[in-house]
Motif scaffolding. Sequence first.
Motif, PDB file in Angstrom:
ATOM      1  N   ALA A   1      40.351  40.227  40.492  1.00  0.00           N
ATOM      2  CA  ALA A   1      41.772  40.237  40.841  1.00  0.00           C
ATOM      3  C   ALA A   1      42.020  39.212  41.936  1.00  0.00           C
ATOM      4  CB  ALA A   1      42.217  41.624  41.307  1.00  0.00           C
ATOM      5  N   ASP A   2      43.046  38.406  41.761  1.00  0.00           N
ATOM      6  CA  ASP A   2      43.406  37.359  42.712  1.00  0.00           C
ATOM      7  C   ASP A   2      44.520  37.886  43.616  1.00  0.00           C
ATOM      8  OD1 ASP A   2      44.203  35.122  44.097  1.00  0.00           O
ATOM      9  OD2 ASP A   2      44.653  33.912  42.335  1.00  0.00           O
ATOM     10  N   GLN A   3      44.229  38.024  44.915  1.00  0.00           N
ATOM     11  CA  GLN A   3      45.226  38.560  45.844  1.00  0.00           C
ATOM     12  C   GLN A   3      46.409  37.608  46.030  1.00  0.00           C
ATOM     13  OE1 GLN A   3      44.070  41.180  49.283  1.00  0.00           O
ATOM     14  NE2 GLN A   3      44.951  39.505  50.476  1.00  0.00           N
ATOM     15  N   GLY A   4      46.271  36.381  45.573  1.00  0.00           N
ATOM     16  CA  GLY A   4      47.382  35.442  45.668  1.00  0.00           C
ATOM     17  C   GLY A   4      48.322  35.492  44.481  1.00  0.00           C
ATOM     18  N   ASN A   5      48.116  36.462  43.580  1.00  0.00           N
ATOM     19  CA  ASN A   5      48.916  36.548  42.361  1.00  0.00           C
ATOM     20  C   ASN A   5      49.470  37.963  42.224  1.00  0.00           C
ATOM     21  OD1 ASN A   5      49.205  37.264  39.368  1.00  0.00           O
ATOM     22  ND2 ASN A   5      48.986  35.044  39.250  1.00  0.00           N
ATOM     23  N   LEU A   6      50.796  38.099  42.230  1.00  0.00           N
ATOM     24  CA  LEU A   6      51.419  39.415  42.215  1.00  0.00           C
ATOM     25  C   LEU A   6      51.090  40.198  40.949  1.00  0.00           C
ATOM     26  CD1 LEU A   6      53.181  41.568  43.478  1.00  0.00           C
ATOM     27  CD2 LEU A   6      55.210  40.347  42.651  1.00  0.00           C
ATOM     28  N   ASN A   7      51.079  39.529  39.800  1.00  0.00           N
ATOM     29  CA  ASN A   7      50.735  40.230  38.556  1.00  0.00           C
ATOM     30  C   ASN A   7      49.317  40.796  38.624  1.00  0.00           C
ATOM     31  OD1 ASN A   7      53.181  39.823  37.251  1.00  0.00           O
ATOM     32  ND2 ASN A   7      52.542  37.872  36.364  1.00  0.00           N
ATOM     33  N   ALA A   8      48.402  40.024  39.206  1.00  0.00           N
ATOM     34  CA  ALA A   8      47.017  40.478  39.337  1.00  0.00           C
ATOM     35  C   ALA A   8      46.938  41.688  40.260  1.00  0.00           C
ATOM     36  CB  ALA A   8      46.137  39.341  39.860  1.00  0.00           C
ATOM     37  N   ILE A   9      47.726  41.687  41.317  1.00  0.00           N
ATOM     38  CA  ILE A   9      47.750  42.822  42.249  1.00  0.00           C
ATOM     39  C   ILE A   9      48.250  44.080  41.538  1.00  0.00           C
ATOM     40  CG2 ILE A   9      48.888  43.754  44.313  1.00  0.00           C
ATOM     41  CD1 ILE A   9      48.954  40.839  45.376  1.00  0.00           C
ATOM     42  N   GLU A  10      49.324  43.930  40.783  1.00  0.00           N
ATOM     43  CA  GLU A  10      49.892  45.082  40.074  1.00  0.00           C
ATOM     44  C   GLU A  10      48.925  45.605  39.015  1.00  0.00           C
ATOM     45  OE1 GLU A  10      53.605  43.390  38.818  1.00  0.00           O
ATOM     46  OE2 GLU A  10      54.629  44.041  40.649  1.00  0.00           O
ATOM     47  N   ASN A  11      48.252  44.682  38.314  1.00  0.00           N
ATOM     48  CA  ASN A  11      47.253  45.097  37.329  1.00  0.00           C
ATOM     49  C   ASN A  11      46.081  45.811  37.993  1.00  0.00           C
ATOM     50  OD1 ASN A  11      48.709  44.045  35.170  1.00  0.00           O
ATOM     51  ND2 ASN A  11      47.665  42.064  35.243  1.00  0.00           N
ATOM     52  N   LEU A  12      45.706  45.334  39.173  1.00  0.00           N
ATOM     53  CA  LEU A  12      44.617  45.970  39.919  1.00  0.00           C
ATOM     54  C   LEU A  12      44.978  47.402  40.286  1.00  0.00           C
ATOM     55  CD1 LEU A  12      41.949  45.951  41.545  1.00  0.00           C
ATOM     56  CD2 LEU A  12      43.260  44.991  43.465  1.00  0.00           C
ATOM     57  N   ALA A  13      46.174  47.589  40.820  1.00  0.00           N
ATOM     58  CA  ALA A  13      46.608  48.933  41.209  1.00  0.00           C
ATOM     59  C   ALA A  13      46.630  49.862  39.995  1.00  0.00           C
ATOM     60  CB  ALA A  13      47.987  48.872  41.864  1.00  0.00           C
ATOM     61  N   ASP A  14      47.130  49.367  38.869  1.00  0.00           N
ATOM     62  CA  ASP A  14      47.166  50.178  37.642  1.00  0.00           C
ATOM     63  C   ASP A  14      45.758  50.515  37.162  1.00  0.00           C
ATOM     64  OD1 ASP A  14      49.926  50.080  37.646  1.00  0.00           O
ATOM     65  OD2 ASP A  14      50.057  48.431  36.191  1.00  0.00           O
ATOM     66  N   ASN A  15      44.869  49.522  37.235  1.00  0.00           N
ATOM     67  CA  ASN A  15      43.490  49.689  36.793  1.00  0.00           C
ATOM     68  C   ASN A  15      42.762  50.738  37.641  1.00  0.00           C
ATOM     69  OD1 ASN A  15      40.917  49.357  35.747  1.00  0.00           O
ATOM     70  ND2 ASN A  15      40.954  47.131  35.828  1.00  0.00           N
ATOM     71  N   VAL A  16      42.922  50.625  38.957  1.00  0.00           N
ATOM     72  CA  VAL A  16      42.263  51.576  39.866  1.00  0.00           C
ATOM     73  C   VAL A  16      42.820  52.986  39.653  1.00  0.00           C
ATOM     74  CG1 VAL A  16      41.990  52.241  42.288  1.00  0.00           C
ATOM     75  CG2 VAL A  16      41.678  49.853  41.609  1.00  0.00           C
ATOM     76  N   LYS A  17      44.135  53.087  39.470  1.00  0.00           N
ATOM     77  CA  LYS A  17      44.736  54.395  39.227  1.00  0.00           C
ATOM     78  C   LYS A  17      44.202  55.009  37.940  1.00  0.00           C
ATOM     79  CE  LYS A  17      49.162  56.790  38.714  1.00  0.00           C
ATOM     80  NZ  LYS A  17      50.648  56.635  38.676  1.00  0.00           N
ATOM     81  N   ALA A  18      44.078  54.194  36.899  1.00  0.00           N
ATOM     82  CA  ALA A  18      43.594  54.695  35.616  1.00  0.00           C
ATOM     83  C   ALA A  18      42.145  55.169  35.698  1.00  0.00           C
ATOM     84  CB  ALA A  18      43.730  53.603  34.547  1.00  0.00           C
ATOM     85  N   GLN A  19      41.328  54.450  36.485  1.00  0.00           N
ATOM     86  CA  GLN A  19      39.903  54.787  36.575  1.00  0.00           C
ATOM     87  C   GLN A  19      39.597  55.875  37.590  1.00  0.00           C
ATOM     88  OE1 GLN A  19      36.787  51.740  36.437  1.00  0.00           O
ATOM     89  NE2 GLN A  19      38.369  50.178  36.199  1.00  0.00           N
ATOM     90  N   PHE A  20      40.335  55.887  38.701  1.00  0.00           N
ATOM     91  CA  PHE A  20      39.954  56.763  39.809  1.00  0.00           C
ATOM     92  C   PHE A  20      41.044  57.740  40.259  1.00  0.00           C
ATOM     93  CE2 PHE A  20      37.477  52.858  40.055  1.00  0.00           C
ATOM     94  CZ  PHE A  20      36.184  53.362  40.116  1.00  0.00           C
ATOM     95  N   GLY A  21      42.249  57.566  39.768  1.00  0.00           N
ATOM     96  CA  GLY A  21      43.328  58.479  40.129  1.00  0.00           C
ATOM     97  C   GLY A  21      43.997  58.094  41.428  1.00  0.00           C
ATOM     98  N   THR A  22      43.379  58.426  42.534  1.00  0.00           N
ATOM     99  CA  THR A  22      43.941  58.101  43.846  1.00  0.00           C
ATOM    100  C   THR A  22      42.902  57.376  44.698  1.00  0.00           C
ATOM    101  OG1 THR A  22      43.290  60.279  44.704  1.00  0.00           O
ATOM    102  CG2 THR A  22      45.557  60.047  43.867  1.00  0.00           C
ATOM    103  N   VAL A  23      43.382  56.753  45.783  1.00  0.00           N
ATOM    104  CA  VAL A  23      42.524  55.990  46.689  1.00  0.00           C
ATOM    105  C   VAL A  23      42.622  56.583  48.096  1.00  0.00           C
ATOM    106  CG1 VAL A  23      42.248  53.743  47.828  1.00  0.00           C
ATOM    107  CG2 VAL A  23      42.659  53.860  45.359  1.00  0.00           C
ATOM    108  N   ASP A  24      41.472  56.757  48.736  1.00  0.00           N
ATOM    109  CA  ASP A  24      41.418  57.302  50.096  1.00  0.00           C
ATOM    110  C   ASP A  24      41.338  56.212  51.157  1.00  0.00           C
ATOM    111  OD1 ASP A  24      40.848  60.362  49.570  1.00  0.00           O
ATOM    112  OD2 ASP A  24      39.506  59.257  48.238  1.00  0.00           O
TER     113      ASP A  24
END
Length: 246
Positions: free
Chosen positions: A57-80
């Motif tokens: 995921a490229d932190q300089g790209n908004l689409n990549a950031i949004e995809n990252l958040a969706d991906n992490v949510k799908a795999q792990f649910g929530t983040v601590d």
Amino acid sequence: METLKGKIAVVTGGNSGIGYATAKELKQQGATVVITGRRKEAIETAAAELGVTGIVADQGNLNAIENLADNVKAQFGTVDILFINAGILHGTSIEQATEEVFDQVIDVNFKGAYFTLSRFIPVLKDGASVIFLSSNTASMSVANSSIYSSSKAALNAIMKIAAIELAPRKIRVNAVSPGPIETEILHKQGYDEEQLKGVKAWIVDRVPLRHMGKASDVGKMVAQLSGDAASFVTGAELVMDGGMSL
């Protein structure tokens, strides 16, 4: 001690330097860790070495950031634990600054960090800990650092406002501001060995403790801010620079 056992941690820019050292420390303390970065090969190698999950995921790209958040949510649910660490360093005088360099630094260090927090807020667990990697240069006036220093000063402002906005959910937001840290970033500045020795000597001469910090030092501080021992710490900037900014 596995003081972070059962917690899910995300470290942006986790394939090298401070991000890598922090991911290693968080894992050693029991957290399940996800690292991110722009380069697929580097992320895969680092993830395998650390025994963590790697996501490109490229932190300089908004689409990549949004995809990252969706991906992490799908795999792990929530983040601590969210350590917003990815960043780039580029020095130039104000007179010689170009729009390209300005945009590169601001897109990753400021805009990217801002939207990483923004898009991860719905994924953060109540009581989570967010840490920004800032820099002691945010409060220092050093020639040829105007763009980089401004990006880090902006992060500190975001951090304090986020600490207020997220307090109702018991989410703590802090920043760690290192000074000179011994990482490979210095080697990427194009110095030969003799020049590198001179640069390090120049830096150390300006640090009261007379040495550069280690990436693991920052990793330990991030882990400390992520645990129960820092449950009453929010909106704080922790400066780690051996007294350089005094």
